[in-house]
Design a protein around this motif. Structure first.
Motif, PDB file in Angstrom:
ATOM      1  N   SER A  17       0.801  -1.228   0.000  1.00 41.78           N
ATOM      2  CA  SER A  17       0.000   0.000   0.000  1.00 41.78           C
ATOM      3  C   SER A  17       0.831   1.274   0.000  1.00 41.78           C
ATOM      4  O   SER A  17       0.320   2.346  -0.297  1.00 41.78           O
ATOM      5  CB  SER A  17      -0.950   0.010   1.203  1.00 41.78           C
ATOM      6  N   GLY A  18       2.103   1.165   0.378  1.00 39.30           N
ATOM      7  CA  GLY A  18       2.973   2.339   0.364  1.00 39.30           C
ATOM      8  C   GLY A  18       2.767   3.293   1.524  1.00 39.30           C
ATOM      9  O   GLY A  18       2.977   4.498   1.378  1.00 39.30           O
ATOM     10  N   ILE A  19       2.389   2.778   2.689  1.00 44.71           N
ATOM     11  CA  ILE A  19       2.215   3.661   3.850  1.00 44.71           C
ATOM     12  C   ILE A  19       3.535   4.353   4.180  1.00 44.71           C
ATOM     13  O   ILE A  19       4.609   3.807   3.938  1.00 44.71           O
ATOM     14  CB  ILE A  19       1.666   2.906   5.086  1.00 44.71           C
ATOM     15  N   LYS A  20       3.427   5.551   4.707  1.00 50.99           N
ATOM     16  CA  LYS A  20       4.610   6.356   5.036  1.00 50.99           C
ATOM     17  C   LYS A  20       4.619   6.707   6.523  1.00 50.99           C
ATOM     18  O   LYS A  20       3.571   6.877   7.140  1.00 50.99           O
ATOM     19  CB  LYS A  20       4.606   7.663   4.234  1.00 50.99           C
ATOM     20  N   LYS A  21       5.799   6.837   7.076  1.00 46.27           N
ATOM     21  CA  LYS A  21       5.974   7.257   8.471  1.00 46.27           C
ATOM     22  C   LYS A  21       5.827   8.770   8.559  1.00 46.27           C
ATOM     23  O   LYS A  21       6.479   9.494   7.811  1.00 46.27           O
ATOM     24  CB  LYS A  21       7.363   6.863   8.985  1.00 46.27           C
ATOM     25  N   THR A  22       4.979   9.232   9.489  1.00 42.98           N
ATOM     26  CA  THR A  22       4.851  10.674   9.691  1.00 42.98           C
ATOM     27  C   THR A  22       5.294  11.094  11.082  1.00 42.98           C
ATOM     28  O   THR A  22       5.480  12.276  11.332  1.00 42.98           O
ATOM     29  CB  THR A  22       3.405  11.158   9.472  1.00 42.98           C
ATOM     30  N   GLY A  23       5.462  10.138  11.985  1.00 43.07           N
ATOM     31  CA  GLY A  23       5.934  10.461  13.326  1.00 43.07           C
ATOM     32  C   GLY A  23       7.412  10.807  13.287  1.00 43.07           C
ATOM     33  O   GLY A  23       8.178  10.217  12.519  1.00 43.07           O
ATOM     34  N   HIS A  24       7.805  11.787  14.103  1.00 42.63           N
ATOM     35  CA  HIS A  24       9.208  12.175  14.147  1.00 42.63           C
ATOM     36  C   HIS A  24       9.625  12.394  15.589  1.00 42.63           C
ATOM     37  O   HIS A  24       9.045  13.217  16.296  1.00 42.63           O
ATOM     38  CB  HIS A  24       9.445  13.453  13.332  1.00 42.63           C
ATOM     39  N   ASN A  25      10.616  11.647  16.032  1.00 40.71           N
ATOM     40  CA  ASN A  25      11.174  11.819  17.364  1.00 40.71           C
ATOM     41  C   ASN A  25      12.261  12.879  17.261  1.00 40.71           C
ATOM     42  O   ASN A  25      13.328  12.624  16.689  1.00 40.71           O
ATOM     43  CB  ASN A  25      11.746  10.500  17.885  1.00 40.71           C
ATOM     44  N   THR A  26      11.966  14.066  17.802  1.00 41.82           N
ATOM     45  CA  THR A  26      12.922  15.171  17.676  1.00 41.82           C
ATOM     46  C   THR A  26      14.176  14.941  18.508  1.00 41.82           C
ATOM     47  O   THR A  26      15.255  15.382  18.139  1.00 41.82           O
ATOM     48  CB  THR A  26      12.268  16.502  18.069  1.00 41.82           C
ATOM     49  N   TYR A  27      14.049  14.239  19.622  1.00 41.66           N
ATOM     50  CA  TYR A  27      15.207  13.969  20.471  1.00 41.66           C
ATOM     51  C   TYR A  27      16.168  13.004  19.781  1.00 41.66           C
ATOM     52  O   TYR A  27      17.364  13.240  19.716  1.00 41.66           O
ATOM     53  CB  TYR A  27      14.753  13.396  21.823  1.00 41.66           C
ATOM     54  N   GLY A  28      15.625  11.890  19.263  1.00 41.31           N
ATOM     55  CA  GLY A  28      16.469  10.882  18.625  1.00 41.31           C
ATOM     56  C   GLY A  28      16.672  11.106  17.141  1.00 41.31           C
ATOM     57  O   GLY A  28      17.556  10.514  16.530  1.00 41.31           O
ATOM     58  N   GLY A  29      15.808  11.943  16.545  1.00 39.11           N
ATOM     59  CA  GLY A  29      15.949  12.243  15.131  1.00 39.11           C
ATOM     60  C   GLY A  29      15.494  11.141  14.199  1.00 39.11           C
ATOM     61  O   GLY A  29      15.932  11.069  13.055  1.00 39.11           O
ATOM     62  N   TRP A  30      14.594  10.263  14.631  1.00 39.09           N
ATOM     63  CA  TRP A  30      14.156   9.172  13.783  1.00 39.09           C
ATOM     64  C   TRP A  30      12.661   9.244  13.515  1.00 39.09           C
ATOM     65  O   TRP A  30      11.912   9.884  14.241  1.00 39.09           O
ATOM     66  CB  TRP A  30      14.536   7.810  14.367  1.00 39.09           C
ATOM     67  N   GLN A  31      12.255   8.625  12.431  1.00 34.08           N
ATOM     68  CA  GLN A  31      10.857   8.569  12.005  1.00 34.08           C
ATOM     69  C   GLN A  31      10.206   7.298  12.544  1.00 34.08           C
ATOM     70  O   GLN A  31      10.883   6.275  12.729  1.00 34.08           O
ATOM     71  CB  GLN A  31      10.767   8.561  10.481  1.00 34.08           C
ATOM     72  N   TYR A  32       8.887   7.335  12.749  1.00 33.65           N
ATOM     73  CA  TYR A  32       8.149   6.156  13.179  1.00 33.65           C
ATOM     74  C   TYR A  32       6.717   6.227  12.648  1.00 33.65           C
ATOM     75  O   TYR A  32       6.252   7.283  12.224  1.00 33.65           O
ATOM     76  CB  TYR A  32       8.158   6.006  14.704  1.00 33.65           C
ATOM     77  N   TYR A  33       6.038   5.074  12.655  1.00 33.23           N
ATOM     78  CA  TYR A  33       4.647   5.012  12.237  1.00 33.23           C
ATOM     79  C   TYR A  33       3.741   5.444  13.379  1.00 33.23           C
ATOM     80  O   TYR A  33       3.834   4.923  14.484  1.00 33.23           O
ATOM     81  CB  TYR A  33       4.255   3.592  11.831  1.00 33.23           C
ATOM     82  N   GLU A  34       2.865   6.393  13.097  1.00 29.74           N
ATOM     83  CA  GLU A  34       1.806   6.748  14.023  1.00 29.74           C
ATOM     84  C   GLU A  34       0.579   5.922  13.648  1.00 29.74           C
ATOM     85  O   GLU A  34       0.483   5.414  12.519  1.00 29.74           O
ATOM     86  CB  GLU A  34       1.487   8.236  13.920  1.00 29.74           C
ATOM     87  N   LEU A  35      -0.378   5.792  14.567  1.00 27.32           N
ATOM     88  CA  LEU A  35      -1.598   5.039  14.271  1.00 27.32           C
ATOM     89  C   LEU A  35      -2.267   5.544  12.993  1.00 27.32           C
ATOM     90  O   LEU A  35      -2.733   4.754  12.171  1.00 27.32           O
ATOM     91  CB  LEU A  35      -2.582   5.116  15.434  1.00 27.32           C
ATOM     92  N   GLY A  36      -2.311   6.852  12.826  1.00 31.62           N
ATOM     93  CA  GLY A  36      -2.959   7.434  11.659  1.00 31.62           C
ATOM     94  C   GLY A  36      -2.273   7.134  10.342  1.00 31.62           C
ATOM     95  O   GLY A  36      -2.867   7.312   9.274  1.00 31.62           O
ATOM     96  N   ASP A  37      -1.035   6.659  10.400  1.00 28.73           N
ATOM     97  CA  ASP A  37      -0.305   6.310   9.183  1.00 28.73           C
ATOM     98  C   ASP A  37      -0.789   4.999   8.572  1.00 28.73           C
ATOM     99  O   ASP A  37      -0.673   4.802   7.365  1.00 28.73           O
ATOM    100  CB  ASP A  37       1.197   6.192   9.456  1.00 28.73           C
ATOM    101  N   PHE A  38      -1.292   4.104   9.407  1.00 31.23           N
ATOM    102  CA  PHE A  38      -1.662   2.795   8.877  1.00 31.23           C
ATOM    103  C   PHE A  38      -3.075   2.328   9.216  1.00 31.23           C
ATOM    104  O   PHE A  38      -3.641   1.513   8.485  1.00 31.23           O
ATOM    105  CB  PHE A  38      -0.653   1.720   9.295  1.00 31.23           C
ATOM    106  N   ILE A  39      -3.689   2.832  10.275  1.00 31.76           N
ATOM    107  CA  ILE A  39      -5.018   2.337  10.675  1.00 31.76           C
ATOM    108  C   ILE A  39      -6.072   2.542   9.583  1.00 31.76           C
ATOM    109  O   ILE A  39      -6.831   1.612   9.295  1.00 31.76           O
ATOM    110  CB  ILE A  39      -5.460   2.945  12.023  1.00 31.76           C
ATOM    111  N   PRO A  40      -6.175   3.721   8.943  1.00 28.10           N
ATOM    112  CA  PRO A  40      -7.188   3.846   7.883  1.00 28.10           C
ATOM    113  C   PRO A  40      -6.994   2.817   6.764  1.00 28.10           C
ATOM    114  O   PRO A  40      -7.969   2.235   6.272  1.00 28.10           O
ATOM    115  CB  PRO A  40      -6.985   5.275   7.364  1.00 28.10           C
ATOM    116  N   THR A  41      -5.752   2.568   6.391  1.00 27.07           N
ATOM    117  CA  THR A  41      -5.470   1.582   5.344  1.00 27.07           C
ATOM    118  C   THR A  41      -5.799   0.177   5.829  1.00 27.07           C
ATOM    119  O   THR A  41      -6.396  -0.616   5.094  1.00 27.07           O
ATOM    120  CB  THR A  41      -3.985   1.671   4.909  1.00 27.07           C
TER     121      THR A  41
END
Length: 115
Positions: A17-41
């Motif tokens: 489906s090509g889901i994308k990570k929109t969460g961003h940890n500013t302290y660690g500088g890494w991206q992550y999946y939020e619920l809204g990134d994949f739950i609708p799909t």
């Protein structure tokens, strides 16, 4: 088709489906999946393949994936660990706990991987 085959079909559709990570940890500088990134799909895919996911909280947090027609089900559970923060109201910490548990249960069930 068994509930396991339906779940595997849903996992494959999600991978494609090509889901994308929109969460961003500013302290660690890494991206992550939020619920809204994949739950609708996931909901769209589950509707197509005949599945429904229900999260419950008791002694453990559990995501049960049910067949919408039939009696098949698969359960994914994890111990409950409560969120902590120096600031915030108890209800906000409970909300954080629920959000984290839901996110990790869905990541587990759908085998969504993150580096």
């Amino acid at each position: 088709m068994s509930v396991y085959k339906k779940l595997q079909a849903a996992r494959l559709q999600l991978v494609n489906s090509g889901i994308k990570k929109t969460g961003h940890n500013t302290y660690g500088g890494w991206q992550y999946y939020e619920l809204g990134d994949f739950i609708p799909t996931v909901h769209k895919i589950f509707d197509e393949v005949g599945l429904c996911g229900v999260v419950t909280f008791g002694e453990a947090a559990t995501l049960t994936v049910y067949e919408t027609e039939g009696n098949g089900k698969i359960e994914f559970s994890t111990p409950i660990v409560y969120a902590e923060a120096a600031k915030g109201q108890p209800i906000q910490l409970l909300g954080s706990t629920h959000t984290y548990l839901r996110r990790y249960l869905w990541l587990l069930a759908m085998e969504i991987v993150e580096a």
